[in-house]
Design a protein around this motif. Structure first.
Motif, PDB file in Angstrom:
ATOM      1  N   TYR A 203     -13.838-124.854 -42.336  1.00  0.00           N
ATOM      2  CA  TYR A 203     -13.742-125.969 -41.395  1.00  0.00           C
ATOM      3  C   TYR A 203     -15.095-126.264 -40.774  1.00  0.00           C
ATOM      4  O   TYR A 203     -15.967-125.405 -40.705  1.00  0.00           O
ATOM      5  CB  TYR A 203     -12.740-125.655 -40.292  1.00  0.00           C
ATOM      6  CG  TYR A 203     -11.388-125.283 -40.803  1.00  0.00           C
ATOM      7  CD1 TYR A 203     -10.483-126.266 -41.177  1.00  0.00           C
ATOM      8  CD2 TYR A 203     -11.019-123.947 -40.931  1.00  0.00           C
ATOM      9  CE1 TYR A 203      -9.233-125.922 -41.676  1.00  0.00           C
ATOM     10  CE2 TYR A 203      -9.778-123.595 -41.418  1.00  0.00           C
ATOM     11  CZ  TYR A 203      -8.891-124.588 -41.786  1.00  0.00           C
ATOM     12  OH  TYR A 203      -7.674-124.246 -42.272  1.00  0.00           O
ATOM     13  N   LYS A 204     -15.232-127.508 -40.311  1.00  0.00           N
ATOM     14  CA  LYS A 204     -16.431-127.847 -39.550  1.00  0.00           C
ATOM     15  C   LYS A 204     -16.107-127.634 -38.069  1.00  0.00           C
ATOM     16  O   LYS A 204     -14.960-127.761 -37.653  1.00  0.00           O
ATOM     17  CB  LYS A 204     -16.816-129.308 -39.790  1.00  0.00           C
ATOM     18  CG  LYS A 204     -17.383-129.555 -41.174  1.00  0.00           C
ATOM     19  CD  LYS A 204     -18.206-130.847 -41.163  1.00  0.00           C
ATOM     20  CE  LYS A 204     -18.721-131.170 -42.548  1.00  0.00           C
ATOM     21  NZ  LYS A 204     -17.642-131.637 -43.450  1.00  0.00           N
ATOM     22  N   PRO A 205     -17.152-127.295 -37.245  1.00  0.00           N
ATOM     23  CA  PRO A 205     -16.864-126.983 -35.834  1.00  0.00           C
ATOM     24  C   PRO A 205     -16.337-128.189 -35.062  1.00  0.00           C
ATOM     25  O   PRO A 205     -15.667-128.033 -34.047  1.00  0.00           O
ATOM     26  CB  PRO A 205     -18.216-126.532 -35.290  1.00  0.00           C
ATOM     27  CG  PRO A 205     -19.216-127.122 -36.217  1.00  0.00           C
ATOM     28  CD  PRO A 205     -18.568-127.155 -37.560  1.00  0.00           C
ATOM     29  N   ASP A 206     -16.619-129.406 -35.536  1.00  0.00           N
ATOM     30  CA  ASP A 206     -16.163-130.586 -34.793  1.00  0.00           C
ATOM     31  C   ASP A 206     -15.068-131.348 -35.546  1.00  0.00           C
ATOM     32  O   ASP A 206     -14.831-132.525 -35.311  1.00  0.00           O
ATOM     33  CB  ASP A 206     -17.345-131.515 -34.482  1.00  0.00           C
ATOM     34  CG  ASP A 206     -18.215-131.736 -35.705  1.00  0.00           C
ATOM     35  OD1 ASP A 206     -17.840-131.258 -36.800  1.00  0.00           O
ATOM     36  OD2 ASP A 206     -19.269-132.376 -35.565  1.00  0.00           O
ATOM     37  N   GLU A 207     -14.409-130.638 -36.463  1.00  0.00           N
ATOM     38  CA  GLU A 207     -13.367-131.276 -37.265  1.00  0.00           C
ATOM     39  C   GLU A 207     -12.061-131.312 -36.480  1.00  0.00           C
ATOM     40  O   GLU A 207     -11.379-130.299 -36.314  1.00  0.00           O
ATOM     41  CB  GLU A 207     -13.186-130.458 -38.553  1.00  0.00           C
ATOM     42  CG  GLU A 207     -12.411-131.139 -39.655  1.00  0.00           C
ATOM     43  CD  GLU A 207     -12.400-130.246 -40.908  1.00  0.00           C
ATOM     44  OE1 GLU A 207     -13.500-129.850 -41.356  1.00  0.00           O
ATOM     45  OE2 GLU A 207     -11.307-129.923 -41.391  1.00  0.00           O
ATOM     46  N   VAL A 208     -11.703-132.499 -35.969  1.00  0.00           N
ATOM     47  CA  VAL A 208     -10.503-132.643 -35.147  1.00  0.00           C
ATOM     48  C   VAL A 208      -9.284-132.780 -36.050  1.00  0.00           C
ATOM     49  O   VAL A 208      -9.314-133.499 -37.042  1.00  0.00           O
ATOM     50  CB  VAL A 208     -10.633-133.874 -34.234  1.00  0.00           C
ATOM     51  CG1 VAL A 208      -9.325-134.129 -33.497  1.00  0.00           C
ATOM     52  CG2 VAL A 208     -11.775-133.682 -33.250  1.00  0.00           C
ATOM     53  N   ASN A 209      -8.224-132.044 -35.709  1.00  0.00           N
ATOM     54  CA  ASN A 209      -6.995-132.138 -36.488  1.00  0.00           C
ATOM     55  C   ASN A 209      -5.814-132.161 -35.525  1.00  0.00           C
ATOM     56  O   ASN A 209      -5.368-131.127 -35.052  1.00  0.00           O
ATOM     57  CB  ASN A 209      -6.889-130.952 -37.454  1.00  0.00           C
ATOM     58  CG  ASN A 209      -5.631-131.030 -38.297  1.00  0.00           C
ATOM     59  OD1 ASN A 209      -4.775-131.885 -38.080  1.00  0.00           O
ATOM     60  ND2 ASN A 209      -5.519-130.126 -39.260  1.00  0.00           N
TER      61      ASN A 209
ATOM     62  N   HIS B  40      -5.969-120.355 -39.921  1.00  0.00           N
ATOM     63  CA  HIS B  40      -6.926-120.322 -38.809  1.00  0.00           C
ATOM     64  C   HIS B  40      -6.886-118.930 -38.198  1.00  0.00           C
ATOM     65  O   HIS B  40      -6.089-118.677 -37.295  1.00  0.00           O
ATOM     66  CB  HIS B  40      -6.565-121.358 -37.749  1.00  0.00           C
ATOM     67  CG  HIS B  40      -6.570-122.762 -38.256  1.00  0.00           C
ATOM     68  ND1 HIS B  40      -7.724-123.489 -38.420  1.00  0.00           N
ATOM     69  CD2 HIS B  40      -5.555-123.566 -38.654  1.00  0.00           C
ATOM     70  CE1 HIS B  40      -7.421-124.689 -38.890  1.00  0.00           C
ATOM     71  NE2 HIS B  40      -6.109-124.764 -39.044  1.00  0.00           N
TER      72      HIS B  40
ATOM     73  N   THR C 237      -6.483-122.486 -33.240  1.00  0.00           N
ATOM     74  CA  THR C 237      -7.179-123.768 -33.047  1.00  0.00           C
ATOM     75  C   THR C 237      -7.152-124.143 -31.574  1.00  0.00           C
ATOM     76  O   THR C 237      -6.354-123.630 -30.806  1.00  0.00           O
ATOM     77  CB  THR C 237      -6.498-124.906 -33.832  1.00  0.00           C
ATOM     78  OG1 THR C 237      -5.173-125.057 -33.340  1.00  0.00           O
ATOM     79  CG2 THR C 237      -6.459-124.609 -35.322  1.00  0.00           C
TER      80      THR C 237
ATOM     81  N   ARG D  70      -9.351-128.090 -33.431  1.00  0.00           N
ATOM     82  CA  ARG D  70     -10.546-127.587 -34.111  1.00  0.00           C
ATOM     83  C   ARG D  70     -10.409-126.081 -34.333  1.00  0.00           C
ATOM     84  O   ARG D  70      -9.857-125.382 -33.479  1.00  0.00           O
ATOM     85  CB  ARG D  70     -11.793-127.896 -33.273  1.00  0.00           C
ATOM     86  CG  ARG D  70     -12.020-129.388 -33.117  1.00  0.00           C
ATOM     87  CD  ARG D  70     -13.133-129.691 -32.156  1.00  0.00           C
ATOM     88  NE  ARG D  70     -12.831-129.234 -30.796  1.00  0.00           N
ATOM     89  CZ  ARG D  70     -13.533-129.607 -29.728  1.00  0.00           C
ATOM     90  NH1 ARG D  70     -14.551-130.405 -29.849  1.00  0.00           N
ATOM     91  NH2 ARG D  70     -13.209-129.148 -28.534  1.00  0.00           N
ATOM     92  N   ASP D  71     -10.944-125.605 -35.448  1.00  0.00           N
ATOM     93  CA  ASP D  71     -10.822-124.193 -35.800  1.00  0.00           C
ATOM     94  C   ASP D  71     -11.694-123.338 -34.880  1.00  0.00           C
ATOM     95  O   ASP D  71     -12.913-123.560 -34.788  1.00  0.00           O
ATOM     96  CB  ASP D  71     -11.240-124.000 -37.267  1.00  0.00           C
ATOM     97  CG  ASP D  71     -11.032-122.575 -37.723  1.00  0.00           C
ATOM     98  OD1 ASP D  71      -9.897-122.092 -37.625  1.00  0.00           O
ATOM     99  OD2 ASP D  71     -12.014-121.953 -38.161  1.00  0.00           O
TER     100      ASP D  71
ATOM    101  N   ARG E 167     -15.910-122.715 -34.702  1.00  0.00           N
ATOM    102  CA  ARG E 167     -16.673-123.024 -33.491  1.00  0.00           C
ATOM    103  C   ARG E 167     -17.414-121.798 -32.975  1.00  0.00           C
ATOM    104  O   ARG E 167     -18.520-121.909 -32.449  1.00  0.00           O
ATOM    105  CB  ARG E 167     -15.742-123.586 -32.408  1.00  0.00           C
ATOM    106  CG  ARG E 167     -15.261-124.988 -32.723  1.00  0.00           C
ATOM    107  CD  ARG E 167     -14.371-125.559 -31.652  1.00  0.00           C
ATOM    108  NE  ARG E 167     -15.075-125.892 -30.413  1.00  0.00           N
ATOM    109  CZ  ARG E 167     -15.902-126.927 -30.275  1.00  0.00           C
ATOM    110  NH1 ARG E 167     -16.139-127.704 -31.299  1.00  0.00           N
ATOM    111  NH2 ARG E 167     -16.485-127.165 -29.127  1.00  0.00           N
TER     112      ARG E 167
END
Lengths: 278, 288
Positions: free
Chosen positions: A36-42, A54, A58, A63-64, A68
């Motif tokens: 995951y990317k640190p700023d990947e909103v889900n 995860h 999260t 975000r994961d 982060r």
């Protein structure tokens, strides 16, 4: 016994070194270690507890947390190293001048150190931030500029005793310049304790940065930092324990690593101390 | 502050700047400020209440000082016995346990420790209140003893958190200081003439071992005061640290400058007290 012999016998120092190696590795390999990317909103997976997908859960935006923490580690390490770089350079320069030249140069510099020391450092940092913008460069500079006093005192003390030694007299008598004597003859002999205080300083700088970020005046979201992750963790203390537990553990182990390494190096550099305080 | 209002006219902005003295160059502003500080006039807050800075600080100092004094007392009365125990039982399981404790104490972020304690005692177990210094509801109707208990319960966690780091450091210091003294020849002499171990430690060694510890305790004052910003904002304690935090967020410069000055005064006061305590503990340095 040699320096390395003593170092490898010191289990605390080895543990510290190992923690820091792992930390370095995971900071550098952050993009590879987490999918995951640190700023990947889900928004489908908001505040989900630790699971196979995860490992550390999260946050409130899905975000994961692991991603982060890994990316936040980069920020903390960067702040730690740059801030200590600044404070060590200032400390060496002022301490060397004060110790080598003595007299009014010494009085002037040391009175300045005394003045700096009579302010609670955290107050000083906050006051300066109030006048500037809180971004990562300012934070590093401010931490560096408010934490050089210990190094300056240390370097001065080393110079005071080293400048009386015969090799300095020898260098003077063959006409070496003051600059040469300070930086090529005396300074290399004082590097050990300076190095130890720098390592211990990194842990402290990381603690200060995380406290500032936690208060919302350090690293600004959405950039991940261990401190600002805990700020949002605070709001979800009742429903999502993983948000406030893991970033804190990361800070604890990082600072612990640097402190153990620093203390271990101190013992290894100074054989006389080991039998007393180990 | 006028920058945030897009509708403000140029004239109104200039008038505001002149009103707050912000139209002059920085160094002139500084000298005007410094001249006033000499007469203990810290100016007025930029906040809407516009009260004198000194008044705002003074009403909040007692609670901050109280918490810090309790922390200092807690540090002093727990760190020293721990240090003595570790020095006397060097290498024992207890000594190793406290060594680990000390390293964790140095490394733990105090605000995170506060969060964890809040999560455990406040949220999970529900034993302790986690914000403010007294109950919001029903405090007025309590008796004196109840009031005292109520405040104690509110202050327990903040005092514990602010003392934790310093406690670890001082215990370590006490341990190495006592070990150093125990290596001295007069201790050997005391043992050789057959004194019981108790009086060797408490009568002969302790007093000398305490000297550097007193200095360190004095030096820990600025750290405690600086730390009050963190724990006062976490536990919502209406002290000087919280005022400082709000002022930084609101760019209330007169209050910020005022608190920095007061912080320095408190630090110097701490150093002075340490020097006095040093003179009490060590007759050699008393001046006739």
């Amino acid at each position: 016994m040699s320096f390395w012999g003593r170092f490898f016998q010191n289990r605390l120092a080895l543990t510290g070194g190992l923690i820091i190696l792992i930390l370095f590795g995971s900071s550098i390999l952050a993009p590879l270690l987490s999918p995951y990317k640190p700023d990947e909103v889900n928004l489908q997976e908001v505040l989900s507890p630790p699971s196979k997908d995860h490992p550390l859960g999260t946050d409130e935006l899905g975000r994961d947390v692991l991603a982060r923490i890994l990316w936040g580690g980069r920020v903390s390490m960067l702040v730690g190293f740059v801030a200590v770089g600044i404070s060590t350079l200032i400390g060496i320069l002022l301490g060397a001048l004060a110790g080598y030249y003595g007299k009014w140069v010494d009085s002037l510099i040391m009175r300045f150190v005394d003045i700096m020391l009579c302010f609670p450092t955290f107050f000083l940092i906050l006051a300066v931030i109030a006048f500037l913008e809180a971004n990562i460069w300012n934070i590093m500079a401010i931490i560096g500029l408010t934490s050089w006093m210990g190094v300056a005192r240390l370097v001065r003390a080393e110079f005071l005793s080293l400048k009386e030694r015969e090799f300095v007299l020898a260098a003077k008598s063959i006409g070496a310049s003051s600059f040469r004597i300070i930086f090529y003859h005396i300074l290399p002999n004082a590097l050990g304790p300076i190095f130890v205080s720098a390592i211990l300083g990194i842990g402290n700088a990381i603690l200060v940065e995380s406290a500032l970020s936690f208060l919302g005046i350090g690293i600004q979201p959405p950039s991940p930092s261990w401190g600002n992750m805990l700020t949002s963790g605070k709001d979800y203390l009742e429903v999502a324990w993983w948000l406030s537990l893991f970033p804190g553990v990361a800070i604890l182990f990082t600072v612990l690593g640097f402190n153990l390494l620093g203390e271990g190096l101190k013992d290894a550099l100074n054989p006389r101390l080991t039998d007393r305080s180990a | 502050m006028a920058d945030f209002n897009p509708k403000i006219t140029k004239e109104a902005r200039e008038r505001l700047k002149a009103y707050y003295g912000l139209d002059k160059p920085l160094h002139i502003q500084y000298f005007i400020w410094a001249k006033k500080v000499l007469t203990l006039d810290f100016g007025r807050s930029f906040a809407p209440d516009q009260r004198p800075v000194i008044e705002k600080i003074m009403e909040r100092i007692p609670i901050t000082l109280t918490i810090n004094l309790f922390s200092l007392a807690l540090i002093f009365f727990t760190a020293i016995p721990i240090g003595i125990y570790c020095a006397r039982n060097r290498g024992s399981v207890g000594d190793k346990f406290f060594t680990v404790f000390v390293f964790i104490g140095y490394a733990i972020p105090s605000f995170w420790l506060a969060l964890m304690l809040i999560a455990l005692f406040g949220v999970k177990l529900g034993w302790l209140p986690v914000s403010g210094i007294k109950s919001v509801v029903g405090y007025e109707s309590m008796g004196t003893i109840e009031k005292f208990l109520d405040i104690s319960k509110h202050l327990l966690l903040p005092v514990l958190v602010s003392a934790f780091g310093g406690l670890a450091g001082l215990a370590r210091y006490m341990r190495s200081s006592l070990l150093e003294v125990l290596n001295q020849e007069y201790i050997l002499a005391a043992r050789a003439k057959g004194l019981p171990e108790k009086s060797v430690i408490y009568k002969h060694a302790l007093r000398n071992a305490l000297l550097p510890v007193i200095t360190i305790l004095g030096l820990s004052v600025p750290g405690l005061i600086g730390g009050s910003v963190i724990f006062e904002s976490i536990f919502s304690i209406p002290g000087m640290g919280q005022l400082f935090y709000y002022s930084v967020m609101a760019r209330d410069y007169p209050v910020i400058m005022g608190i920095v000055v007061i912080g320095a005064v408190l630090t110097l006061l701490g150093n002075l007290l340490a020097d006095i305590a040093y003179a009490i503990a060590d007759p050699r340095i008393r001046v006739e």
